[in-house]
Motif scaffolding. Structure first.
Motif, short mmCIF file in Angstrom:
data_model
loop_
_atom_site.label_atom_id
_atom_site.label_comp_id
_atom_site.label_asym_id
_atom_site.label_seq_id
_atom_site.Cartn_x
_atom_site.Cartn_y
_atom_site.Cartn_z
N ASP A 108 0.84 -1.18 0.00
CA ASP A 108 0.00 0.00 0.00
C ASP A 108 0.89 1.25 0.00
OD1 ASP A 108 0.77 0.71 2.66
OD2 ASP A 108 -0.81 -0.55 3.50
N PRO A 109 0.32 2.46 -0.19
CA PRO A 109 1.16 3.67 -0.31
C PRO A 109 2.10 3.89 0.86
CG PRO A 109 -1.06 4.14 -1.07
CD PRO A 109 -1.09 2.75 -0.51
N SER A 110 1.63 3.64 2.08
CA SER A 110 2.49 3.82 3.25
C SER A 110 3.65 2.83 3.24
CB SER A 110 1.67 3.65 4.53
OG SER A 110 2.51 3.70 5.67
N GLN A 111 3.37 1.59 2.89
CA GLN A 111 4.41 0.57 2.83
C GLN A 111 5.40 0.85 1.71
OE1 GLN A 111 1.74 -2.71 2.36
NE2 GLN A 111 1.60 -3.14 4.56
N ILE A 112 4.92 1.39 0.59
CA ILE A 112 5.80 1.76 -0.52
C ILE A 112 6.79 2.82 -0.08
CG2 ILE A 112 5.85 2.94 -2.76
CD1 ILE A 112 3.28 1.41 -3.47
N THR A 113 6.30 3.83 0.65
CA THR A 113 7.18 4.88 1.16
C THR A 113 8.26 4.30 2.06
OG1 THR A 113 5.40 6.52 1.03
CG2 THR A 113 7.26 7.04 2.47
#
Length: 305
Positions: free
Chosen positions: A164-169
């Motif tokens: 998800d976007p947070s994990q990608i960051t």
């Protein structure tokens, strides 16, 4: 740290990798791009010693991987696209087991496992069964496994797949941190990830390496967007005296054709002022990696272009 010299891999009449040459220096983060079937996975398998090239030479550090496969593998941390994990094992247990498989001495295995758990921000999950982890946490366990033994080279296949976007960051930051001590090669089909973390881009097409460029050089603008207060034949005629021009919505795109873009911009401003045509907008158009990738993969375009 990585040298690939005229490497090919054939399966009978099928050429999966065709005479590919490139090198990756210490501390670089390099993105490996290409559509499915372009040869990315085959190259990564050859770099990690799981597959021998049909011809050519691969060096990892100062070692020829074909001649010293065990020694060169000790320099590499590898995250495959679908990293095999043992769901019943706890995170710490799994990493200690993997440290043993990597040949890390028993007295250092727990210390190494704790170190990579800290690097991948998994401290709160160290005693949790892997099956209880989220998709992103399991991916970080895979990265932690790759980091065991402080490898000089880190090879990551689709590291942000399914995150998800947070994990990608978090994964992007992890890759940047890893590059402080290791050379990093990232294979992905997600162009935004290359733009976010990579210094350089390798693009494959049909098994051939067609692009090997620093990312900023690939995206350097060679066009100007011009908007004037009276678009029409008069404005277009003035602009065509300076550079090739094409319509772009309410304005025009000028192809600087390798000329100095600043000098071309000055000419545009000066000529339009002489023609008494008001200039509303004048700015460089930065090419996206997506558009460059699309152009490279266009089957109508020559591989030698």
């Amino acid at each position: 740290m990585i040298e690939v010299n005229e490497v090919s891999r054939r399966y009978g009449s099928l050429v999966a990798v065709d005479d590919v040459t490139f090198s990756v220096g210490s501390g670089e983060i390099v993105g490996l791009l290409g559509h499915n079937g372009a040869g990315k996975s085959t190259i990564m398998k050859m770099l990690t010693g799981f597959l021998e090239p049909t011809s050519g030479r691969i060096r990892i550090g100062d070692q020829n991987i074909q001649q010293h496969p065990v020694r060169t593998r000790s320099l590499i941390g590898y995250l495959p696209e679908n990293c095999p994990l043992y769901p019943e094992m706890r995170v710490m247990e799994y990493l200690c087991f993997q440290a043993a498989l990597k040949g890390i001495p028993p007295s250092l295995q727990e210390q190494q496992a704790l170190h990579v758990i800290s690097q991948t921000q998994l401290a709160e999950k160290g005693t949790s069964p892997i099956k209880s982890l989220s998709r992103g946490q399991r991916q970080r366990v895979g990265v932690a496994r790759a980091l065991l033994g402080d490898p000089k080279i880190l090879i990551l296949d689709e590291p942000t797949n399914g995150l998800d976007p947070s994990q990608i960051t978090q994964m992007r930051q992890l890759i940047r941190n890893a590059a402080r001590q290791a050379t990093v090669l990232v294979s992905t089909h997600i162009l935004q990830e290359v733009e976010a973390v990579c210094d350089r881009v390798l693009i494959l097409r049909g098994g051939k390496l067609v692009i090997d460029q620093p990312l900023d050089a690939l995206q350097r603008s060679s066009r100007l967007r011009v908007v004037v207060d009276q678009p029409g034949d008069a404005a277009r005629a003035v602009l065509q005296e300076i550079a090739p021009v094409e319509p772009d919505g309410v304005g025009y795109l000028l192809d600087c054709c390798g000329e100095d873009i600043t000098g071309t911009a000055r000419k545009v401003s000066s000529r339009l002022a002489e023609a008494r045509i008001g200039l509303l907008e004048l700015q460089p158009v930065r090419d996206s990696l997506e558009s460059l990738f699309r152009d490279v993969q266009d089957p109508r375009k020559s591989l030698d272009a």
